[in-house]
Motif scaffolding. Structure first.
Motif, PDB file in Angstrom:
ATOM      1  N   GLN A  72       0.811  -1.213   0.000  1.00 25.68           N
ATOM      2  CA  GLN A  72       0.000   0.000   0.000  1.00 25.68           C
ATOM      3  C   GLN A  72       0.851   1.273   0.000  1.00 25.68           C
ATOM      4  OE1 GLN A  72      -2.991   0.186   3.034  1.00 25.68           O
ATOM      5  NE2 GLN A  72      -3.600  -1.953   2.719  1.00 25.68           N
ATOM      6  N   ALA A  73       1.852   1.316   0.863  1.00 27.28           N
ATOM      7  CA  ALA A  73       2.656   2.537   1.004  1.00 27.28           C
ATOM      8  C   ALA A  73       3.334   2.938  -0.303  1.00 27.28           C
ATOM      9  CB  ALA A  73       3.672   2.374   2.128  1.00 27.28           C
ATOM     10  N   PRO A  74       4.049   2.017  -0.980  1.00 32.13           N
ATOM     11  CA  PRO A  74       4.665   2.435  -2.246  1.00 32.13           C
ATOM     12  C   PRO A  74       3.638   2.835  -3.304  1.00 32.13           C
ATOM     13  CG  PRO A  74       5.517   0.295  -1.575  1.00 32.13           C
ATOM     14  CD  PRO A  74       4.438   0.667  -0.619  1.00 32.13           C
ATOM     15  N   LEU A  75       2.484   2.199  -3.290  1.00 31.04           N
ATOM     16  CA  LEU A  75       1.449   2.534  -4.262  1.00 31.04           C
ATOM     17  C   LEU A  75       0.902   3.938  -4.029  1.00 31.04           C
ATOM     18  CD1 LEU A  75      -0.091   1.559  -6.685  1.00 31.04           C
ATOM     19  CD2 LEU A  75      -1.733   0.503  -5.166  1.00 31.04           C
ATOM     20  N   TYR A  76       0.662   4.281  -2.766  1.00 28.29           N
ATOM     21  CA  TYR A  76       0.193   5.638  -2.469  1.00 28.29           C
ATOM     22  C   TYR A  76       1.275   6.677  -2.779  1.00 28.29           C
ATOM     23  CZ  TYR A  76      -4.321   4.491  -0.411  1.00 28.29           C
ATOM     24  OH  TYR A  76      -5.611   4.080  -0.219  1.00 28.29           O
ATOM     25  N   VAL A  77       2.527   6.361  -2.516  1.00 28.39           N
ATOM     26  CA  VAL A  77       3.621   7.287  -2.868  1.00 28.39           C
ATOM     27  C   VAL A  77       3.666   7.460  -4.380  1.00 28.39           C
ATOM     28  CG1 VAL A  77       6.134   7.566  -2.904  1.00 28.39           C
ATOM     29  CG2 VAL A  77       4.986   6.852  -0.806  1.00 28.39           C
ATOM     30  N   PHE A  78       3.567   6.361  -5.116  1.00 23.06           N
ATOM     31  CA  PHE A  78       3.576   6.426  -6.573  1.00 23.06           C
ATOM     32  C   PHE A  78       2.411   7.267  -7.090  1.00 23.06           C
ATOM     33  CE2 PHE A  78       2.001   4.616 -10.590  1.00 23.06           C
ATOM     34  CZ  PHE A  78       3.098   4.906 -11.399  1.00 23.06           C
ATOM     35  N   LEU A  79       1.218   7.023  -6.566  1.00 22.92           N
ATOM     36  CA  LEU A  79       0.046   7.789  -6.998  1.00 22.92           C
ATOM     37  C   LEU A  79       0.153   9.257  -6.596  1.00 22.92           C
ATOM     38  CD1 LEU A  79      -2.800   5.235  -6.242  1.00 22.92           C
ATOM     39  CD2 LEU A  79      -1.993   5.993  -8.482  1.00 22.92           C
ATOM     40  N   GLY A  80       0.833   9.526  -5.488  1.00 18.18           N
ATOM     41  CA  GLY A  80       1.019  10.902  -5.057  1.00 18.18           C
ATOM     42  C   GLY A  80       2.000  11.664  -5.927  1.00 18.18           C
ATOM     43  N   LEU A  81       2.961  10.963  -6.503  1.00 13.75           N
ATOM     44  CA  LEU A  81       3.966  11.620  -7.344  1.00 13.75           C
ATOM     45  C   LEU A  81       3.596  11.643  -8.825  1.00 13.75           C
ATOM     46  CD1 LEU A  81       7.229  10.199  -5.748  1.00 13.75           C
ATOM     47  CD2 LEU A  81       6.300  12.496  -5.517  1.00 13.75           C
ATOM     48  N   ILE A  82       2.868  10.644  -9.279  1.00 14.63           N
ATOM     49  CA  ILE A  82       2.620  10.504 -10.714  1.00 14.63           C
ATOM     50  C   ILE A  82       1.756  11.617 -11.280  1.00 14.63           C
ATOM     51  CG2 ILE A  82       0.579   9.031 -10.594  1.00 14.63           C
ATOM     52  CD1 ILE A  82       3.487   8.612 -13.037  1.00 14.63           C
ATOM     53  N   TRP A  83       0.911  12.233 -10.458  1.00 11.11           N
ATOM     54  CA  TRP A  83       0.030  13.268 -10.998  1.00 11.11           C
ATOM     55  C   TRP A  83       0.808  14.455 -11.546  1.00 11.11           C
ATOM     56  CZ3 TRP A  83      -0.514  18.205  -8.972  1.00 11.11           C
ATOM     57  CH2 TRP A  83       0.068  18.407  -7.728  1.00 11.11           C
ATOM     58  N   ILE A  84       2.034  14.637 -11.086  1.00  8.35           N
ATOM     59  CA  ILE A  84       2.859  15.728 -11.620  1.00  8.35           C
ATOM     60  C   ILE A  84       3.155  15.485 -13.091  1.00  8.35           C
ATOM     61  CG2 ILE A  84       5.115  16.841 -11.456  1.00  8.35           C
ATOM     62  CD1 ILE A  84       4.999  16.191  -8.442  1.00  8.35           C
ATOM     63  N   TRP A  85       3.363  14.202 -13.461  1.00  8.38           N
ATOM     64  CA  TRP A  85       3.697  13.887 -14.849  1.00  8.38           C
ATOM     65  C   TRP A  85       2.475  13.547 -15.687  1.00  8.38           C
ATOM     66  CZ3 TRP A  85       6.862  11.856 -10.892  1.00  8.38           C
ATOM     67  CH2 TRP A  85       8.100  12.490 -10.799  1.00  8.38           C
ATOM     68  N   VAL A  86       1.495  12.924 -15.087  1.00  4.91           N
ATOM     69  CA  VAL A  86       0.302  12.525 -15.843  1.00  4.91           C
ATOM     70  C   VAL A  86      -0.535  13.745 -16.199  1.00  4.91           C
ATOM     71  CG1 VAL A  86      -1.877  11.278 -15.717  1.00  4.91           C
ATOM     72  CG2 VAL A  86       0.209  10.201 -14.903  1.00  4.91           C
ATOM     73  N   LEU A  87      -0.840  14.544 -15.214  1.00  5.57           N
ATOM     74  CA  LEU A  87      -1.618  15.747 -15.466  1.00  5.57           C
ATOM     75  C   LEU A  87      -0.688  16.818 -16.029  1.00  5.57           C
ATOM     76  CD1 LEU A  87      -3.706  15.715 -12.191  1.00  5.57           C
ATOM     77  CD2 LEU A  87      -4.403  14.947 -14.434  1.00  5.57           C
ATOM     78  N   PRO A  88      -1.191  17.682 -16.853  1.00  8.53           N
ATOM     79  CA  PRO A  88      -0.321  18.648 -17.541  1.00  8.53           C
ATOM     80  C   PRO A  88       0.073  19.838 -16.664  1.00  8.53           C
ATOM     81  CG  PRO A  88      -2.585  18.963 -18.201  1.00  8.53           C
ATOM     82  CD  PRO A  88      -2.563  17.751 -17.304  1.00  8.53           C
ATOM     83  N   LEU A  89       0.527  19.580 -15.442  1.00  6.58           N
ATOM     84  CA  LEU A  89       0.818  20.678 -14.534  1.00  6.58           C
ATOM     85  C   LEU A  89       2.027  21.499 -14.970  1.00  6.58           C
ATOM     86  CD1 LEU A  89       0.051  19.193 -11.034  1.00  6.58           C
ATOM     87  CD2 LEU A  89      -1.338  20.648 -12.456  1.00  6.58           C
ATOM     88  N   ARG A  90       3.047  20.849 -15.505  1.00  9.68           N
ATOM     89  CA  ARG A  90       4.226  21.605 -15.938  1.00  9.68           C
ATOM     90  C   ARG A  90       3.872  22.551 -17.069  1.00  9.68           C
ATOM     91  NH1 ARG A  90       9.293  17.437 -15.630  1.00  9.68           N
ATOM     92  NH2 ARG A  90       8.863  16.772 -13.512  1.00  9.68           N
ATOM     93  N   ARG A  91       3.130  22.047 -18.026  1.00 10.84           N
ATOM     94  CA  ARG A  91       2.729  22.902 -19.145  1.00 10.84           C
ATOM     95  C   ARG A  91       1.763  23.990 -18.693  1.00 10.84           C
ATOM     96  NH1 ARG A  91       2.315  19.499 -24.705  1.00 10.84           N
ATOM     97  NH2 ARG A  91       4.396  18.633 -24.584  1.00 10.84           N
ATOM     98  N   LEU A  92       0.891  23.648 -17.761  1.00 14.14           N
ATOM     99  CA  LEU A  92      -0.045  24.638 -17.244  1.00 14.14           C
ATOM    100  C   LEU A  92       0.703  25.762 -16.542  1.00 14.14           C
ATOM    101  CD1 LEU A  92      -2.960  25.534 -16.764  1.00 14.14           C
ATOM    102  CD2 LEU A  92      -2.984  24.084 -14.734  1.00 14.14           C
ATOM    103  N   MET A  93       1.703  25.419 -15.757  1.00 11.19           N
ATOM    104  CA  MET A  93       2.483  26.447 -15.075  1.00 11.19           C
ATOM    105  C   MET A  93       3.294  27.276 -16.069  1.00 11.19           C
ATOM    106  SD  MET A  93       3.481  24.505 -11.569  1.00 11.19           S
ATOM    107  CE  MET A  93       4.011  25.966 -10.721  1.00 11.19           C
ATOM    108  N   LEU A  94       3.817  26.651 -17.097  1.00 12.04           N
ATOM    109  CA  LEU A  94       4.525  27.387 -18.150  1.00 12.04           C
ATOM    110  C   LEU A  94       3.572  28.359 -18.834  1.00 12.04           C
ATOM    111  CD1 LEU A  94       7.122  27.737 -19.866  1.00 12.04           C
ATOM    112  CD2 LEU A  94       6.147  26.040 -21.405  1.00 12.04           C
ATOM    113  N   TRP A  95       2.360  27.913 -19.128  1.00 12.64           N
ATOM    114  CA  TRP A  95       1.367  28.781 -19.752  1.00 12.64           C
ATOM    115  C   TRP A  95       1.020  29.955 -18.836  1.00 12.64           C
ATOM    116  CZ3 TRP A  95      -3.717  29.577 -18.024  1.00 12.64           C
ATOM    117  CH2 TRP A  95      -4.498  30.355 -18.862  1.00 12.64           C
TER     118      TRP A  95
END
Length: 75
Positions: free
Chosen positions: A44-67
């Motif tokens: 459970q712990a590694p899965l929650y850590v993975f899900l907590g970090l992956i949204w940075i790459w899955v969702l377009p947050l970097r591009r949104l912040m650049l925009w």
């Protein structure tokens, strides 16, 4: 004489978009809690850590912040 500073509408719009994306991601992860809760604790712990970090790459947050800063979607 220089023109007075006018704040861009992109920053408040981007902030609301980021809040909406984080909320949607949290709801999605919370909806998986029944499935994840059935796993052993050591998984459970590694899965929650993975899900907590992956949204940075899955969702377009970097591009949104650049925009928000530049008005362009690509660097």
């Amino acid at each position: 004489m220089s023109e007075p500073y006018r704040p861009s509408w992109r920053k408040p719009a981007g902030m609301f978009a980021i809040l909406a994306l984080i909320t949607a991601w949290a709801v999605m992860v919370a909806s998986l809690s029944g499935v994840i809760g059935a796993l052993p604790v050591w998984a459970q712990a590694p899965l929650y850590v993975f899900l907590g970090l992956i949204w940075i790459w899955v969702l377009p947050l970097r591009r949104l912040m650049l925009w928000m800063e530049t008005g362009r979607w690509r660097g």
